[in-house]
Scaffold this active site. Structure first.
Site, PDB file in Angstrom:
ATOM      1  N   GLN A 347      11.181  12.765  67.917  1.00 28.23           N
ATOM      2  CA  GLN A 347      13.009  11.762  67.627  1.00 28.23           C
ATOM      3  C   GLN A 347      12.740  10.694  67.184  1.00 28.23           C
ATOM      4  O   GLN A 347      11.695   9.664  67.066  1.00 28.23           O
ATOM      5  CB  GLN A 347      12.745  11.768  69.319  1.00 28.23           C
ATOM      6  CG  GLN A 347      13.883  13.536  69.394  1.00 28.23           C
ATOM      7  CD  GLN A 347      14.863  13.446  71.001  1.00 28.23           C
ATOM      8  OE1 GLN A 347      14.087  13.474  72.110  1.00 28.23           O
ATOM      9  NE2 GLN A 347      16.143  13.963  71.095  1.00 28.23           N
ATOM     10  N   THR A 517       9.705  11.940  74.881  1.00 29.13           N
ATOM     11  CA  THR A 517       8.266  12.690  74.944  1.00 29.13           C
ATOM     12  C   THR A 517       8.695  14.267  74.279  1.00 29.13           C
ATOM     13  O   THR A 517       8.141  15.050  74.378  1.00 29.13           O
ATOM     14  CB  THR A 517       7.706  13.235  76.459  1.00 29.13           C
ATOM     15  OG1 THR A 517       7.355  11.835  77.028  1.00 29.13           O
ATOM     16  CG2 THR A 517       6.366  13.959  76.431  1.00 29.13           C
ATOM     17  N   HIS A 518       9.747  13.728  73.754  1.00 29.73           N
ATOM     18  CA  HIS A 518      10.131  15.366  72.750  1.00 29.73           C
ATOM     19  C   HIS A 518       9.187  15.583  71.296  1.00 29.73           C
ATOM     20  O   HIS A 518       9.757  15.285  70.429  1.00 29.73           O
ATOM     21  CB  HIS A 518      11.059  14.686  72.652  1.00 29.73           C
ATOM     22  CG  HIS A 518      12.217  14.303  73.914  1.00 29.73           C
ATOM     23  ND1 HIS A 518      13.411  13.702  73.697  1.00 29.73           N
ATOM     24  CD2 HIS A 518      11.820  14.582  74.817  1.00 29.73           C
ATOM     25  CE1 HIS A 518      13.516  13.372  75.143  1.00 29.73           C
ATOM     26  NE2 HIS A 518      13.022  14.068  76.250  1.00 29.73           N
ATOM     27  N   THR A 519       7.871  15.911  71.907  1.00 33.37           N
ATOM     28  CA  THR A 519       7.181  16.172  70.523  1.00 33.37           C
ATOM     29  C   THR A 519       7.524  17.273  70.105  1.00 33.37           C
ATOM     30  O   THR A 519       7.600  18.094  71.091  1.00 33.37           O
ATOM     31  CB  THR A 519       5.484  15.712  70.358  1.00 33.37           C
ATOM     32  OG1 THR A 519       5.086  16.674  72.822  1.00 33.37           O
ATOM     33  CG2 THR A 519       5.645  14.014  71.304  1.00 33.37           C
ATOM     34  N   ASN A 557      13.234  19.475  64.940  1.00 29.23           N
ATOM     35  CA  ASN A 557      13.562  18.127  66.717  1.00 29.23           C
ATOM     36  C   ASN A 557      14.595  17.895  66.410  1.00 29.23           C
ATOM     37  O   ASN A 557      15.269  17.336  64.903  1.00 29.23           O
ATOM     38  CB  ASN A 557      13.008  17.404  66.529  1.00 29.23           C
ATOM     39  CG  ASN A 557      12.643  16.906  68.382  1.00 29.23           C
ATOM     40  OD1 ASN A 557      12.914  17.249  69.368  1.00 29.23           O
ATOM     41  ND2 ASN A 557      11.464  15.788  68.346  1.00 29.23           N
TER      42      ASN A 557
END
Length: 591
Positions: A347, A517-519, A557
């Site tokens: 992100q 932590t938006h992998t 994403n």
């Protein structure tokens, strides 16, 4: 020689959001289910009990709820010409560890995607033409529509006791909600959270500029509520300890507060903790999984035979397990062939810190992880990109997630870094500052991918996952545009002083500061086995009795936080397994 356990019907790998939801949804089948969690057992009590859990040094700085990078980490590089090096202290993102996983420590922003988010490639081509997509960008559509997924978004929100203000119910635009959101069938289960002073100032400024501010959808229960699993949730008390912490109040949605209490009555579900799965086992054909092998707490290798294997670990771990297990063809960035590891994305965030005179008091300590007001005018395809030369967008918001003494001290850059001057700067600014931030989408690229590192291994002598990733021009152009729009709002708020923190056009990805932590990606869902690892039901194209859940399945994403889609797709897959697969095991979609 490995210990061999008795056969079971289903083995679930990882016991966070997706693993616990899958266990609950399949529990009524009566089948024997074993869940394997690499970390320790954790529950609201005693593990998150007050006041122990509000220890910022232990949980916020020393990362007690997170993966131990000394035992397993990833290696990181910007491009394939570099040598990747191990990531020794997590900063940029924080993989969870233990029962609940990342679902224990998240803030609780619970978004649904926009229709355009799910059909991004088709939408861009229809509006701007295929040439608008850069040649190295591998953006693709999700294999389902928003309408198809809407009942599962609704169900997950009800499981979480989500708080919010609907903006579009059955096509009717609702004042005070997000007018850009795709149509919902129902309102949120509980009322919106309270708005802080920062949110009020942001909303007033945004309205002056013609925007439509709304409260963030929150998995922080705002009133007494019992979810569809029969679990009673607590009312959020705005303690300011959400991200990096478990919730002691049963009000922030998590596996512990929403799902685990409902599982305790089932005798056919067994949870084994401190059991790290090292591979999915297959037969000689490689087309049928026979179970998994894991390392238990005593360091022994254990084989768990199973008829159905469900991978529900963190995004990075699912991809690594597929590669270690040789399930699916590994992605080759040179030829573009292969699928496992393809379309890794992150992100793109930015922000502005605002500082005020002492007559403006913000009380940042009274907050949740989702206390904030947003606008969606510049997200996804909510605005015209034709002259902007980038794809994607971002939300813009004023959020306050707490006022913790170590990590949440917002100071001007001119403030001293230590000593009496630093203490004076804290005193002068702690109650008199706020921020305006953005959370932006990141598209996938041929050169951004995951594979197994050829050099470095974990404590079990298995190759680490290697991450090849850097910011691309599309996202840098996007965040520059969003930074200008954010600054317009900040100027309308009119603080005494403000400082921008947006990426420059020559910025590179930095693993040190926390970003999110938006992998996502690496085991992408799709309609075509040549460009996806799993089908719309998250079932492996190559090994049909393996299902892979979570954000690893995202083709790209979103600007929105991922948990809403993660939960909904897990419920969607569970429904397909329960109603179709168990009666007739095999591919649910023909390649």
């Amino acid at each position: 020689m490995a210990i061999k356990k008795p056969d079971v019907d289903i083995v679930i790998v990882g016991f966070g959001w997706t693993g616990s939801l899958m266990a609950k949804e399949l529990a009524e089948s009566g089948l024997k289910i074993v869940a394997l969690e690499r970390g320790e057992s954790r529950d609201t009590y005693p593990d998150f009990a007050y006041p122990k859990i509000t220890d910022e040094l232990t949980y916020g700085i020393r990362l007690k709820l997170f993966q131990n990078a000394a035992k397993e980490t990833v290696t990181v590089r910007h491009n394939s010409s570099q040598t990747a090096l191990p990531y020794r202290r997590f900063g940029s993102f924080l993989p969870g560890d233990g029962v609940g996983g990342a679902g224990s420590h998240w803030n609780g922003m619970l978004w649904r995607p926009l229709e355009a988010d799910l059909q991004m490639r088709s939408t861009v081509i229809e509006k701007y033409g295929a040439s608008f997509i850069p040649q190295d960008m591998t953006v693709q559509d999700y294999p389902f529509t928003y309408a198809e997924m809407e009942p599962y978004f609704d169900k997950f929100e009800k499981i979480c006791g989500a708080a919010g203000q609907a903006g579009n119910i059955q096509g009717k635009i609702i004042e005070g909600g997000n007018p850009f959101e795709s149509a919902r069938q129902n309102a949120y289960p509980t009322k919106p959270l309270k708005t802080q002073y920062a949110g009020i100032l942001f909303s007033e400024a945004a309205k002056k500029l013609g925007y439509h501010p709304f409260p963030v959808p929150a998995a922080n229960c705002s009133e007494p509520y019992t979810n569809p699993y029969g679990v009673q949730m607590g009312v959020c008390n705005y303690c300011g300890f959400c991200e990096r912490f478990g919730c002691y109040n049963y009000s922030k949605a998590s596996p512990q507060s929403c799902v685990l209490p409902a599982l305790k009555s089932y005798q056919n579900i067994e949870l084994r903790t401190q059991c790290q799965v090292i591979r999915v086992n297959t037969d000689t054909s490689g087309k049928h999984a026979t179970g998994v092998t894991y390392i238990n707490a005593e360091g022994q290798e254990v084989e768990q035979p199973a008829s159905l294997v469900i991978l529900s670990a963190f995004q990075l771990h699912n991809v690594r397990l597929l590669l270690l297990s040789k399930i699916g063809k590994p992605y080759n960035p040179i030829t573009g062939e292969g699928v496992v590891g393809r379309n890794y994305a992150y992100q793109m965030n930015g922000g502005i810190n605002l500082f005020f005179e002492k007559d403006s008091v913000f009380n940042p300590f009274a907050a949740t992880g989702t206390t904030g007001m947003f606008i969606d005018e510049f997200n996804s395809e909510n605005f015209d990109h034709s002259t902007l030369n980038f794809i994607g967008g971002a939300t813009i918001s004023a959020t306050t997630t707490g006022g913790r003494p170590i990590q949440q001290m917002s100071l001007p850059s001119s403030a001293p870094k230590w000593g009496s001057g630093w203490k004076r700067a804290i005193r002068d600014n702690y109650l008199h500052s706020m921020s305006v931030g953005s959370s932006g989408s990141v598209m996938p690229y041929k050169q951004c991918y995951l594979d197994l590192d050829p050099t470095y291994t974990d404590v079990h002598d298995q190759p680490l996952l290697r991450m090849t990733f850097d910011w691309q021009q599309n996202e840098l152009k996007m965040t520059h545009f969003i930074g200008l729009k954010s600054e317009e709002i900040v100027k309308a708020i009119n603080p005494h002083h403000y400082e921008k923190q947006y990426m420059s056009m020559d910025a590179h990805y930095d693993v040190r500061p926390y970003q999110s932590t938006h992998t996502t990606g690496g085991a992408v869902m799709g309609d075509d086995p040549k460009t996806s690892v799993v089908n719309k039901y998250l079932q492996s194209w190559d090994v049909p009795n393996v299902f892979v859940l979570g954000a690893c399945c995202f083709p790209q994403n979103l600007a929105y936080n991922p948990t809403g889609i993660v939960g909904a797709t897990a419920l969607f897959a569970a429904d397909a397994i329960r109603t179709r697969y168990l009666a007739n095991p095999g591919p649910l979609v023909q390649a």
